[in-house]
Scaffold this motif. Structure first.
Motif, PDB file in Angstrom:
ATOM      1  N   ASP A   1      -1.619 -24.206  63.357  1.00  0.00           N
ATOM      2  CA  ASP A   1      -1.015 -25.536  63.234  1.00  0.00           C
ATOM      3  C   ASP A   1      -1.276 -26.409  64.450  1.00  0.00           C
ATOM      4  OD1 ASP A   1       0.159 -24.937  60.725  1.00  0.00           O
ATOM      5  OD2 ASP A   1       1.742 -23.844  61.751  1.00  0.00           O
ATOM      6  N   ASN A   2      -1.618 -25.803  65.579  1.00  0.00           N
ATOM      7  CA  ASN A   2      -1.890 -26.576  66.780  1.00  0.00           C
ATOM      8  C   ASN A   2      -2.790 -25.777  67.724  1.00  0.00           C
ATOM      9  OD1 ASN A   2      -0.073 -24.996  68.730  1.00  0.00           O
ATOM     10  ND2 ASN A   2       1.385 -25.623  67.127  1.00  0.00           N
ATOM     11  N   LEU A   3      -3.366 -26.448  68.706  1.00  0.00           N
ATOM     12  CA  LEU A   3      -4.312 -25.798  69.607  1.00  0.00           C
ATOM     13  C   LEU A   3      -3.634 -24.803  70.544  1.00  0.00           C
ATOM     14  CD1 LEU A   3      -6.791 -28.673  70.552  1.00  0.00           C
ATOM     15  CD2 LEU A   3      -7.290 -26.584  69.276  1.00  0.00           C
ATOM     16  N   ASN A   4      -2.410 -25.070  70.954  1.00  0.00           N
ATOM     17  CA  ASN A   4      -1.716 -24.125  71.834  1.00  0.00           C
ATOM     18  C   ASN A   4      -1.538 -22.767  71.164  1.00  0.00           C
ATOM     19  OD1 ASN A   4      -1.468 -25.880  73.996  1.00  0.00           O
ATOM     20  ND2 ASN A   4       0.486 -26.710  73.285  1.00  0.00           N
ATOM     21  N   GLN A   5      -1.204 -22.803  69.888  1.00  0.00           N
ATOM     22  CA  GLN A   5      -1.074 -21.566  69.115  1.00  0.00           C
ATOM     23  C   GLN A   5      -2.419 -20.837  69.058  1.00  0.00           C
ATOM     24  OE1 GLN A   5      -0.336 -22.268  64.968  1.00  0.00           O
ATOM     25  NE2 GLN A   5       0.356 -20.188  64.563  1.00  0.00           N
ATOM     26  N   PHE A   6      -3.488 -21.597  68.844  1.00  0.00           N
ATOM     27  CA  PHE A   6      -4.829 -21.022  68.787  1.00  0.00           C
ATOM     28  C   PHE A   6      -5.231 -20.431  70.140  1.00  0.00           C
ATOM     29  CE2 PHE A   6      -9.336 -22.011  69.775  1.00  0.00           C
ATOM     30  CZ  PHE A   6      -9.931 -21.040  68.992  1.00  0.00           C
ATOM     31  N   TYR A   7      -4.989 -21.165  71.232  1.00  0.00           N
ATOM     32  CA  TYR A   7      -5.352 -20.668  72.561  1.00  0.00           C
ATOM     33  C   TYR A   7      -4.575 -19.403  72.911  1.00  0.00           C
ATOM     34  CZ  TYR A   7      -7.829 -25.053  73.449  1.00  0.00           C
ATOM     35  OH  TYR A   7      -8.702 -26.097  73.399  1.00  0.00           O
ATOM     36  N   GLY A   8      -3.340 -19.327  72.453  1.00  0.00           N
ATOM     37  CA  GLY A   8      -2.555 -18.128  72.687  1.00  0.00           C
ATOM     38  C   GLY A   8      -3.201 -16.904  72.051  1.00  0.00           C
ATOM     39  N   SER A   9      -3.670 -17.053  70.817  1.00  0.00           N
ATOM     40  CA  SER A   9      -4.354 -15.948  70.126  1.00  0.00           C
ATOM     41  C   SER A   9      -5.694 -15.642  70.781  1.00  0.00           C
ATOM     42  CB  SER A   9      -4.558 -16.306  68.650  1.00  0.00           C
ATOM     43  OG  SER A   9      -3.314 -16.423  67.989  1.00  0.00           O
ATOM     44  N   LEU A  10      -6.387 -16.685  71.238  1.00  0.00           N
ATOM     45  CA  LEU A  10      -7.683 -16.493  71.888  1.00  0.00           C
ATOM     46  C   LEU A  10      -7.527 -15.677  73.175  1.00  0.00           C
ATOM     47  CD1 LEU A  10     -10.527 -17.557  71.057  1.00  0.00           C
ATOM     48  CD2 LEU A  10     -10.232 -19.374  72.735  1.00  0.00           C
ATOM     49  N   ASN A  11      -6.456 -15.917  73.895  1.00  0.00           N
ATOM     50  CA  ASN A  11      -6.197 -15.188  75.147  1.00  0.00           C
ATOM     51  C   ASN A  11      -5.982 -13.700  74.923  1.00  0.00           C
ATOM     52  OD1 ASN A  11      -6.386 -17.318  77.002  1.00  0.00           O
ATOM     53  ND2 ASN A  11      -4.287 -17.974  76.596  1.00  0.00           N
ATOM     54  N   GLU A  12      -5.576 -13.316  73.723  1.00  0.00           N
ATOM     55  CA  GLU A  12      -5.276 -11.919  73.426  1.00  0.00           C
ATOM     56  C   GLU A  12      -6.493 -11.124  72.958  1.00  0.00           C
ATOM     57  OE1 GLU A  12      -2.136 -11.983  70.601  1.00  0.00           O
ATOM     58  OE2 GLU A  12      -0.681 -12.941  71.957  1.00  0.00           O
ATOM     59  N   ILE A  13      -7.630 -11.787  72.818  1.00  0.00           N
ATOM     60  CA  ILE A  13      -8.831 -11.116  72.317  1.00  0.00           C
ATOM     61  C   ILE A  13      -9.381 -10.135  73.356  1.00  0.00           C
ATOM     62  CG2 ILE A  13     -11.285 -11.496  71.789  1.00  0.00           C
ATOM     63  CD1 ILE A  13     -10.512 -13.994  70.294  1.00  0.00           C
ATOM     64  N   ASP A  14      -9.759  -8.955  72.895  1.00  0.00           N
ATOM     65  CA  ASP A  14     -10.453  -7.974  73.729  1.00  0.00           C
ATOM     66  C   ASP A  14     -11.935  -8.355  73.745  1.00  0.00           C
ATOM     67  OD1 ASP A  14     -11.673  -5.845  74.945  1.00  0.00           O
ATOM     68  OD2 ASP A  14     -10.868  -4.307  73.616  1.00  0.00           O
ATOM     69  N   ASN A  15     -12.432  -8.895  74.854  1.00  0.00           N
ATOM     70  CA  ASN A  15     -13.804  -9.400  74.880  1.00  0.00           C
ATOM     71  C   ASN A  15     -14.864  -8.299  74.925  1.00  0.00           C
ATOM     72  OD1 ASN A  15     -13.645  -8.517  77.521  1.00  0.00           O
ATOM     73  ND2 ASN A  15     -13.858 -10.544  78.455  1.00  0.00           N
ATOM     74  N   LEU A  16     -14.443  -7.049  75.041  1.00  0.00           N
ATOM     75  CA  LEU A  16     -15.403  -5.937  75.046  1.00  0.00           C
ATOM     76  C   LEU A  16     -15.689  -5.417  73.640  1.00  0.00           C
ATOM     77  CD1 LEU A  16     -14.164  -3.900  78.140  1.00  0.00           C
ATOM     78  CD2 LEU A  16     -16.032  -5.575  78.026  1.00  0.00           C
ATOM     79  N   SER A  17     -14.762  -5.670  72.712  1.00  0.00           N
ATOM     80  CA  SER A  17     -14.938  -5.108  71.368  1.00  0.00           C
ATOM     81  C   SER A  17     -14.911  -6.167  70.267  1.00  0.00           C
ATOM     82  CB  SER A  17     -13.833  -4.076  71.096  1.00  0.00           C
ATOM     83  OG  SER A  17     -12.555  -4.687  71.137  1.00  0.00           O
ATOM     84  N   THR A  18     -14.928  -7.447  70.658  1.00  0.00           N
ATOM     85  CA  THR A  18     -14.820  -8.526  69.679  1.00  0.00           C
ATOM     86  C   THR A  18     -15.990  -9.495  69.797  1.00  0.00           C
ATOM     87  OG1 THR A  18     -12.406  -8.404  69.806  1.00  0.00           O
ATOM     88  CG2 THR A  18     -13.353 -10.384  68.805  1.00  0.00           C
ATOM     89  N   ILE A  19     -16.516  -9.887  68.645  1.00  0.00           N
ATOM     90  CA  ILE A  19     -17.553 -10.925  68.577  1.00  0.00           C
ATOM     91  C   ILE A  19     -17.017 -12.067  67.722  1.00  0.00           C
ATOM     92  CG2 ILE A  19     -19.866 -11.510  67.723  1.00  0.00           C
ATOM     93  CD1 ILE A  19     -20.701  -8.651  68.307  1.00  0.00           C
ATOM     94  N   LEU A  20     -17.229 -13.285  68.193  1.00  0.00           N
ATOM     95  CA  LEU A  20     -16.823 -14.458  67.428  1.00  0.00           C
ATOM     96  C   LEU A  20     -18.015 -15.039  66.665  1.00  0.00           C
ATOM     97  CD1 LEU A  20     -14.708 -16.433  70.084  1.00  0.00           C
ATOM     98  CD2 LEU A  20     -13.934 -14.633  68.526  1.00  0.00           C
TER      99      LEU A  20
END
Length: 229
Positions: free
Chosen positions: A61-80
Motif C-alpha cells: 500500500d505504500n513505499l515504507n511497507q515495501f522498503y521494510g520487506s526489502l530490508n528483510e531479504i537475505d541477499n545471499l539466497s534471493t534473486i529479484l
C-alpha cells in the motif's frame, strides 16, 4: 533459494507464464510476487481487469511497507526479477536494491521482437509513430535520470533472440530467451488442426484496456465493441 518478482502490475494468469513460475516451483524454488501497482504514480490509476489472487502474491500500500520487506531479504539466497520503469519515482527503489547488495535480473521480452508478418504501410506508420513518441519520452526521462543510470544495471538481462546488445550491460551478462508463447507453440505444434487447413487464432483479452495504452493516454475502442466485432 528464493525468487522475488517486483512488479508494477497485479498478478494474473499471464504473469504465471511470463515468469515461468510453475517451472520454478516444480524445482522447489520459493517464489513471491510483490505487487507495487497501488504504490507507483504511473501505475496506480490503471484499470487492471484480469487480476488473480495467489498465496504467494504480496500487495503493498505504500513505499515504507515495501522498503521494510526489502530490508528483510537475505541477499545471499534471493534473486529479484524487477519489472519497474526506471523513472524519477523509482530511482530510490533501485538505489535501495543496490545498497542492500541484492542480485537482480530483468526479463526484457520486448527488447528484440521478431517480425512474423509484413505489415501494411498504414500499420507501419502507426507503429513507428508510437515508437517515436515512446523514444521522445524515454530520451527526456533518461536526460533527467542520467546521473543515476548506474543504478539501472541488472546482474543479468534476458532478452528475446540472440541480440547481444543492451544499454550499459556487458555482453557476458546478456542471455537470449524465447518468449513463452514460442515455447507453448513448440510443445503443441504437432497437435492435429481443428479445421483441416491453415488458420490463425488471435486471442488478446487485454487489448482494449491494455495498461500501456492507459499509461500513454492513448485512446482505444471500447471493450464491449471490441469483443462484439
Amino acid at each position: 533459494m528464493k525468487i522475488i518478482i517486483i512488479e508494477h502490475e497485479p498478478f494474473n494468469d499471464r504473469k504465471n507464464d511470463h515468469y515461468y513460475i510453475q517451472k520454478f516451483k516444480d524445482r522447489s524454488i520459493s517464489i513471491e510476487y510483490w505487487d507495487l501497482s497501488k504504490v507507483l504514480n504511473y501505475s496506480k490509476n490503471i484499470n487492471y481487469n484480469n487480476e488473480k489472487p495467489e498465496n504467494y502474491v504480496l500487495k503493498f500500500d505504500n513505499l515504507n511497507q515495501f522498503y521494510g520487506s526489502l530490508n528483510e531479504i537475505d541477499n545471499l539466497s534471493t534473486i529479484l526479477i524487477v519489472e519497474l520503469f526506471f523513472k524519477l519515482q523509482t530511482v530510490e527503489i533501485f538505489k535501495k536494491i543496490k545498497d542492500l547488495k541484492i542480485k537482480w535480473v530483468r526479463l526484457d521480452f520486448y527488447y528484440n521482437p521478431t517480425n512474423i508478418f509484413e505489415p501494411s504501410k498504414k500499420i507501419n506508420d502507426i507503429i513507428f509513430k508510437l515508437l517515436e513518441i515512446k523514444k521522445i519520452k524515454e530520451r527526456y526521462n533518461n536526460f533527467l535520470l542520467k546521473k543515476w543510470q548506474h543504478l539501472n544495471l541488472p546482474n543479468r538481462v534476458f532478452v528475446t533472440g540472440n541480440l547481444k546488445n543492451y544499454p550499459l550491460v556487458p555482453k557476458e551478462n546478456i542471455i537470449g530467451l524465447d518468449y513463452f508463447d514460442i515455447k507453448t507453440y513448440e510443445e503443441k505444434k504437432g497437435i492435429s488442426s481443428l479445421i483441416g487447413k491453415k488458420y490463425i487464432v488471435f486471442l488478446d483479452i487485454m487489448l482494449p484496456n491494455h495498461p500501456d495504452l492507459q499509461r500513454s493516454n492513448l485512446s482505444s475502442v471500447k471493450a464491449s465493441t471490441y469483443f462484439k466485432k
